[in-house]
Design a protein around this motif. Structure first.
Motif, PDB file in Angstrom:
ATOM      1  N   ASN A 185     -42.012  99.641 -32.402  1.00  0.00           N
ATOM      2  CA  ASN A 185     -40.735  99.049 -32.862  1.00  0.00           C
ATOM      3  C   ASN A 185     -39.403  99.353 -32.084  1.00  0.00           C
ATOM      4  N   PRO A 186     -39.309 100.446 -31.574  1.00  0.00           N
ATOM      5  CA  PRO A 186     -37.940 100.821 -30.686  1.00  0.00           C
ATOM      6  C   PRO A 186     -37.762  99.944 -29.577  1.00  0.00           C
ATOM      7  N   LYS A 187     -38.990  99.605 -29.029  1.00  0.00           N
ATOM      8  CA  LYS A 187     -38.939  98.842 -27.871  1.00  0.00           C
ATOM      9  C   LYS A 187     -38.615  97.336 -28.153  1.00  0.00           C
ATOM     10  N   GLU A 188     -39.245  96.964 -29.257  1.00  0.00           N
ATOM     11  CA  GLU A 188     -38.947  95.476 -30.039  1.00  0.00           C
ATOM     12  C   GLU A 188     -37.455  95.233 -30.115  1.00  0.00           C
ATOM     13  N   VAL A 189     -37.059  96.347 -30.703  1.00  0.00           N
ATOM     14  CA  VAL A 189     -35.503  96.321 -31.186  1.00  0.00           C
ATOM     15  C   VAL A 189     -34.690  96.455 -29.916  1.00  0.00           C
ATOM     16  N   ALA A 190     -35.116  97.271 -28.792  1.00  0.00           N
ATOM     17  CA  ALA A 190     -34.264  97.267 -27.727  1.00  0.00           C
ATOM     18  C   ALA A 190     -33.945  96.059 -27.134  1.00  0.00           C
ATOM     19  N   LYS A 191     -34.915  95.248 -27.309  1.00  0.00           N
ATOM     20  CA  LYS A 191     -34.939  93.956 -26.533  1.00  0.00           C
ATOM     21  C   LYS A 191     -34.063  92.848 -27.330  1.00  0.00           C
ATOM     22  N   ILE A 192     -33.842  92.958 -28.558  1.00  0.00           N
ATOM     23  CA  ILE A 192     -33.106  92.168 -29.457  1.00  0.00           C
ATOM     24  C   ILE A 192     -31.537  92.506 -29.827  1.00  0.00           C
ATOM     25  N   VAL A 193     -31.026  93.531 -29.619  1.00  0.00           N
ATOM     26  CA  VAL A 193     -30.016  94.000 -30.224  1.00  0.00           C
ATOM     27  C   VAL A 193     -28.917  93.660 -29.332  1.00  0.00           C
ATOM     28  N   PRO A 194     -28.147  92.892 -29.828  1.00  0.00           N
ATOM     29  CA  PRO A 194     -26.845  92.356 -29.063  1.00  0.00           C
ATOM     30  C   PRO A 194     -26.379  93.534 -28.305  1.00  0.00           C
ATOM     31  N   LEU A 195     -25.885  93.438 -26.846  1.00  0.00           N
ATOM     32  CA  LEU A 195     -25.646  94.657 -26.171  1.00  0.00           C
ATOM     33  C   LEU A 195     -24.243  95.091 -26.695  1.00  0.00           C
ATOM     34  N   ASP A 196     -23.331  94.346 -27.211  1.00  0.00           N
ATOM     35  CA  ASP A 196     -22.427  94.891 -27.565  1.00  0.00           C
ATOM     36  C   ASP A 196     -22.255  95.767 -29.021  1.00  0.00           C
ATOM     37  N   ARG A 197     -23.733  95.856 -29.410  1.00  0.00           N
ATOM     38  CA  ARG A 197     -23.858  96.691 -31.088  1.00  0.00           C
ATOM     39  C   ARG A 197     -24.963  97.952 -30.284  1.00  0.00           C
ATOM     40  N   LEU A 198     -25.267  97.990 -29.050  1.00  0.00           N
ATOM     41  CA  LEU A 198     -26.134  98.930 -28.845  1.00  0.00           C
ATOM     42  C   LEU A 198     -25.499 100.382 -28.323  1.00  0.00           C
ATOM     43  N   LEU A 199     -26.059 101.389 -28.477  1.00  0.00           N
ATOM     44  CA  LEU A 199     -25.921 102.752 -28.519  1.00  0.00           C
ATOM     45  C   LEU A 199     -26.934 103.338 -28.035  1.00  0.00           C
ATOM     46  N   ILE A 200     -26.939 104.666 -27.095  1.00  0.00           N
ATOM     47  CA  ILE A 200     -28.222 105.435 -26.746  1.00  0.00           C
ATOM     48  C   ILE A 200     -27.683 106.849 -27.150  1.00  0.00           C
ATOM     49  N   GLU A 201     -28.892 107.754 -27.389  1.00  0.00           N
ATOM     50  CA  GLU A 201     -28.623 108.926 -27.818  1.00  0.00           C
ATOM     51  C   GLU A 201     -29.937 109.815 -27.470  1.00  0.00           C
ATOM     52  N   THR A 202     -30.001 111.148 -27.826  1.00  0.00           N
ATOM     53  CA  THR A 202     -30.797 111.998 -27.518  1.00  0.00           C
ATOM     54  C   THR A 202     -31.584 112.474 -28.717  1.00  0.00           C
ATOM     55  N   ASP A 203     -30.454 113.035 -29.801  1.00  0.00           N
ATOM     56  CA  ASP A 203     -30.766 113.795 -30.926  1.00  0.00           C
ATOM     57  C   ASP A 203     -31.306 115.194 -30.242  1.00  0.00           C
ATOM     58  N   ALA A 204     -31.044 115.602 -29.321  1.00  0.00           N
ATOM     59  CA  ALA A 204     -31.472 116.774 -28.884  1.00  0.00           C
ATOM     60  C   ALA A 204     -31.113 117.859 -29.709  1.00  0.00           C
ATOM     61  N   PRO A 205     -32.089 118.867 -29.763  1.00  0.00           N
ATOM     62  CA  PRO A 205     -33.186 119.263 -29.125  1.00  0.00           C
ATOM     63  C   PRO A 205     -34.425 118.568 -29.545  1.00  0.00           C
ATOM     64  N   TYR A 206     -34.205 117.453 -30.410  1.00  0.00           N
ATOM     65  CA  TYR A 206     -35.568 116.981 -31.189  1.00  0.00           C
ATOM     66  C   TYR A 206     -35.999 115.506 -30.218  1.00  0.00           C
ATOM     67  N   LEU A 207     -37.030 115.218 -30.390  1.00  0.00           N
ATOM     68  CA  LEU A 207     -37.478 113.630 -29.665  1.00  0.00           C
ATOM     69  C   LEU A 207     -37.348 113.590 -28.225  1.00  0.00           C
ATOM     70  N   ALA A 208     -37.744 114.507 -27.520  1.00  0.00           N
ATOM     71  CA  ALA A 208     -37.494 114.344 -26.024  1.00  0.00           C
ATOM     72  C   ALA A 208     -38.245 112.982 -25.560  1.00  0.00           C
ATOM     73  N   PRO A 209     -37.760 112.404 -24.657  1.00  0.00           N
ATOM     74  CA  PRO A 209     -38.301 111.060 -24.031  1.00  0.00           C
ATOM     75  C   PRO A 209     -39.442 111.686 -23.229  1.00  0.00           C
ATOM     76  N   HIS A 210     -40.564 110.517 -23.008  1.00  0.00           N
ATOM     77  CA  HIS A 210     -41.305 110.730 -22.101  1.00  0.00           C
ATOM     78  C   HIS A 210     -40.532 110.759 -20.450  1.00  0.00           C
ATOM     79  N   PRO A 211     -41.111 111.386 -19.786  1.00  0.00           N
ATOM     80  CA  PRO A 211     -42.375 112.286 -19.550  1.00  0.00           C
ATOM     81  C   PRO A 211     -42.249 113.826 -20.139  1.00  0.00           C
TER      82      PRO A 211
END
Length: 262
Positions: A185-211
């Motif tokens: 789901n997140p990958k498919e969403v990342a492909k279609i969200v208009p760039l002007d409505r996209l944000l990024i986050e970590t939610d640290a200390p939770y949900l650490a990204p690969h690897p």
């Protein structure tokens, strides 16, 4: 320069090395961070942190899991804090049907109260949604949250809801799960969200990204989120960084003269 729009540097997991974590983030190009408070203790610590460091901002609100604990005095306190120059949003707020500490009707009432407060003080809101998408969207519509907009934090639902979310004047923020090998789901969403409505986050200390999945997350790792989104969209990491940072400054109404994009 990257903007981690949702980080819990106020979490106990950072108690011993918070300064080192912030330094690593800066060294990785993560210049801006939004520290999210969601109850009395975490809100107070969020404000301590943002008062201590430059380019740090805070959000203040009441988490749905703890909705049953929120009092009228707490809501009034949040209203007072909304005037703080470094407070840029209210939240995180919303609905969480995974845990059963707070009954659904209590969660909904507290959610509505916070949306109404955000409209009163004219601030965007940060939405926590776990297993409650239909109800979250219904309440946002009924309360006309479109007036203030905000962020669907760490969005993990399907692309089906994206048009409705965008129509409600909300941004979609992606975090570590976009890098998980089995997270479609997140990958498919990342492909279609208009760039002007996209944000990024970590939610640290939770949900650490690969690897680093399964380890303590930290704001420096938002670079991995940006890299994955760049790969999925076929654009440069620099472009993802510039666009998402610009979006955050616009949504949070931060003085753009402070934004050094060079």
């Amino acid at each position: 320069m990257l903007f981690d729009t949702h980080v819990h540097l106020n979490a106990h997991q950072f108690k011993e090395d918070r300064h080192e974590v912030i330094t690593r983030a800066h060294d990785a190009g993560v210049k801006y961070m939004n520290v999210v408070g969601f109850d009395r203790e975490t809100i107070e610590l969020a404000l301590e942190i943002v008062n201590q460091y430059e380019n740090m901002y805070a959000s203040v609100g009441w988490h749905p899991v703890d909705a049953i604990d929120m009092t009228e005095a707490d809501l009034k306190w949040i209203e007072t804090l909304s005037a703080h120059p470094r407070v840029v949003a209210l939240g995180e707020m919303g609905l969480d049907y995974h845990w059963d500490k707070s009954p659904k009707n209590v969660q909904k009432d507290v959610f509505r109260q916070q949306i109404q407060l955000a409209k009163h003080v004219n601030m965007p809101i940060i939405i926590h949604n776990r297993e409650a998408t239909e109800d979250v969207l219904q309440i946002l519509a009924e309360e006309n949250a479109k007036e203030i907009g905000g962020i669907m934090h760490c969005y993990s639902d399907t692309t089906e809801y994206v048009p409705k979310i965008l129509d409600m004047n909300f941004h979609i923020s992606l975090g570590g799960p976009v890098t998980f090998k089995n997270a479609v789901n997140p990958k498919e969403v990342a492909k279609i969200v208009p760039l002007d409505r996209l944000l990024i986050e970590t939610d640290a200390p939770y949900l650490a990204p690969h690897p680093n999945r399964g380890k303590r997350n930290e704001p420096a790792y938002v670079t991995l989120v940006a890299e994955k989104i760049a790969q999925l969209r076929g654009i440069s990491v620099k472009e993802v960084a510039e666009i998402t940072t610009k979006n955050a400054f616009s949504l949070f109404k931060i003085n753009k003269s402070k934004l050094e994009m060079e």
